[in-house]
Write a protein that holds these residues in place. Structure first.
Motif, mmCIF file in Angstrom:
data_model
loop_
_atom_site.group_PDB
_atom_site.id
_atom_site.type_symbol
_atom_site.label_atom_id
_atom_site.label_comp_id
_atom_site.label_asym_id
_atom_site.label_seq_id
_atom_site.Cartn_x
_atom_site.Cartn_y
_atom_site.Cartn_z
ATOM 1 N N ASP A 111 45.798 17.495 17.424
ATOM 2 C CA ASP A 111 46.123 17.624 16.036
ATOM 3 C C ASP A 111 44.880 17.198 15.330
ATOM 4 O O ASP A 111 44.280 16.216 15.173
ATOM 5 C CB ASP A 111 47.015 16.378 15.481
ATOM 6 N N SER A 160 50.102 15.763 19.574
ATOM 7 C CA SER A 160 51.427 15.625 18.935
ATOM 8 C C SER A 160 52.148 16.869 19.209
ATOM 9 O O SER A 160 51.830 17.734 19.958
ATOM 10 C CB SER A 160 51.329 15.512 17.360
ATOM 11 N N ARG A 161 53.682 16.450 19.331
ATOM 12 C CA ARG A 161 54.360 17.847 19.452
ATOM 13 C C ARG A 161 53.899 18.941 18.718
ATOM 14 O O ARG A 161 53.850 20.025 19.326
ATOM 15 C CB ARG A 161 55.875 17.153 19.067
ATOM 16 N N ASP A 162 53.770 18.949 17.475
ATOM 17 C CA ASP A 162 53.378 20.053 16.790
ATOM 18 C C ASP A 162 51.972 20.643 17.208
ATOM 19 O O ASP A 162 51.877 21.815 17.462
ATOM 20 C CB ASP A 162 53.134 19.693 15.183
ATOM 21 N N SER A 163 51.124 19.931 17.695
ATOM 22 C CA SER A 163 49.853 20.605 18.186
ATOM 23 C C SER A 163 49.988 21.185 19.601
ATOM 24 O O SER A 163 49.536 22.337 19.889
ATOM 25 C CB SER A 163 48.927 19.469 18.342
ATOM 26 N N LYS A 181 52.858 22.648 20.500
ATOM 27 C CA LYS A 181 53.571 23.648 20.041
ATOM 28 C C LYS A 181 52.821 24.978 19.599
ATOM 29 O O LYS A 181 53.047 26.053 19.834
ATOM 30 C CB LYS A 181 54.636 23.461 18.997
ATOM 31 N N GLY A 182 51.794 24.343 18.685
ATOM 32 C CA GLY A 182 51.132 25.520 18.194
ATOM 33 C C GLY A 182 50.166 26.017 19.397
ATOM 34 O O GLY A 182 49.902 27.134 19.271
ATOM 35 N N ASN A 202 52.477 28.517 20.965
ATOM 36 C CA ASN A 202 52.408 29.805 20.188
ATOM 37 C C ASN A 202 51.135 30.610 20.317
ATOM 38 O O ASN A 202 51.349 31.953 20.113
ATOM 39 C CB ASN A 202 52.622 29.228 18.732
ATOM 40 N N TRP A 256 58.074 19.361 26.210
ATOM 41 C CA TRP A 256 57.987 19.982 24.980
ATOM 42 C C TRP A 256 57.979 21.538 25.305
ATOM 43 O O TRP A 256 58.201 22.349 24.655
ATOM 44 C CB TRP A 256 56.739 19.637 24.192
ATOM 45 N N ARG A 269 61.074 24.980 24.523
ATOM 46 C CA ARG A 269 60.907 26.392 24.079
ATOM 47 C C ARG A 269 62.115 27.360 24.853
ATOM 48 O O ARG A 269 62.317 28.435 24.210
ATOM 49 C CB ARG A 269 59.722 27.076 24.370
#
Length: 141
Positions: free
Chosen positions: A56, A72-75, A77-78, A81, A120, A124
Motif C-alpha cells: 500500500d 493490505s488486502r487491496d494492495s 488484490k491490485g 489485477n 486473498w 478470486r
C-alpha cells in the motif's frame, strides 16, 4: 497514462525473480512483520517501485536507507489485477529477506502473512461468472 509504469514494473519484478543477484551494487533486504508491516533496506527507486506493486503506497514512510510500507488486502488484490501471482510475491519477499532472518534458521516470512496472501488469492476463484441465456416461452394472448 500510468499503465506503462505498471507493466514495466511488473516486468522488472519478473526479472528480479529470474536473476537472484542484482546486476549493480544496489542492495535490498526485506523484513516482513506479523502485522503486515514491511521494512525494506534499500536506496533503489526500482526496488521501491517493485514493492509498490503489492504494498500500500499510501502507507509509505521513508528514512535515508529504509522504507516502511504495509501489505493490505487491496494492495495484494491490485497486484493480482496486474497479473502478478501470490507465488511470485512470496518468492520475491523470500528471495530478498534480510540475511539475519535466514541465519535464524526459521522461515523468513511470517506464516500468517503467507497464509493470508494465499487466502486473498483464493478469494478470486470462489465465484465464476458464466454467461447464460434465459429463454422464456411467449404467452398466448
Amino acid at each position: 497514462g500510468g499503465g506503462g509504469m505498471w507493466s514495466w514494473s511488473s516486468k522488472a519484478l519478473e526479472s528480479a525473480l529470474a536473476h537472484p543477484r542484482p546486476h549493480d551494487s544496489s542492495h535490498l533486504a526485506i523484513i516482513v512483520q506479523t502485522n503486515f508491516q514491511l521494512c525494506a533496506y534499500t536506496t533503489s527507486e526500482l526496488h521501491v517501485s517493485m514493492l509498490g506493486l503489492f504494498c500500500d503506497v499510501q502507507t509509505i514512510r521513508r528514512l535515508p536507507n529504509v522504507i516502511f510500507m504495509s501489505i493490505s488486502r487491496d494492495s495484494i488484490k491490485g497486484a493480482f489485477n496486474l497479473g502478478i501471482q501470490a507465488q511470485q510475491i512470496l518468492r520475491f519477499l523470500e528471495k530478498h529477506a534480510h540475511p539475519k532472518l535466514r541465519e535464524a534458521g526459521t522461515d523468513p516470512l511470517p506464516g500468517n502473512v503467507v497464509d493470508q496472501i494465499y487466502l486473498w488469492d483464493r478469494e478470486r476463484h470462489r465465484v465464476r461468472w458464466n454467461e447464460v441465456f434465459v429463454h422464456q416461452p411467449m404467452m398466448p394472448g
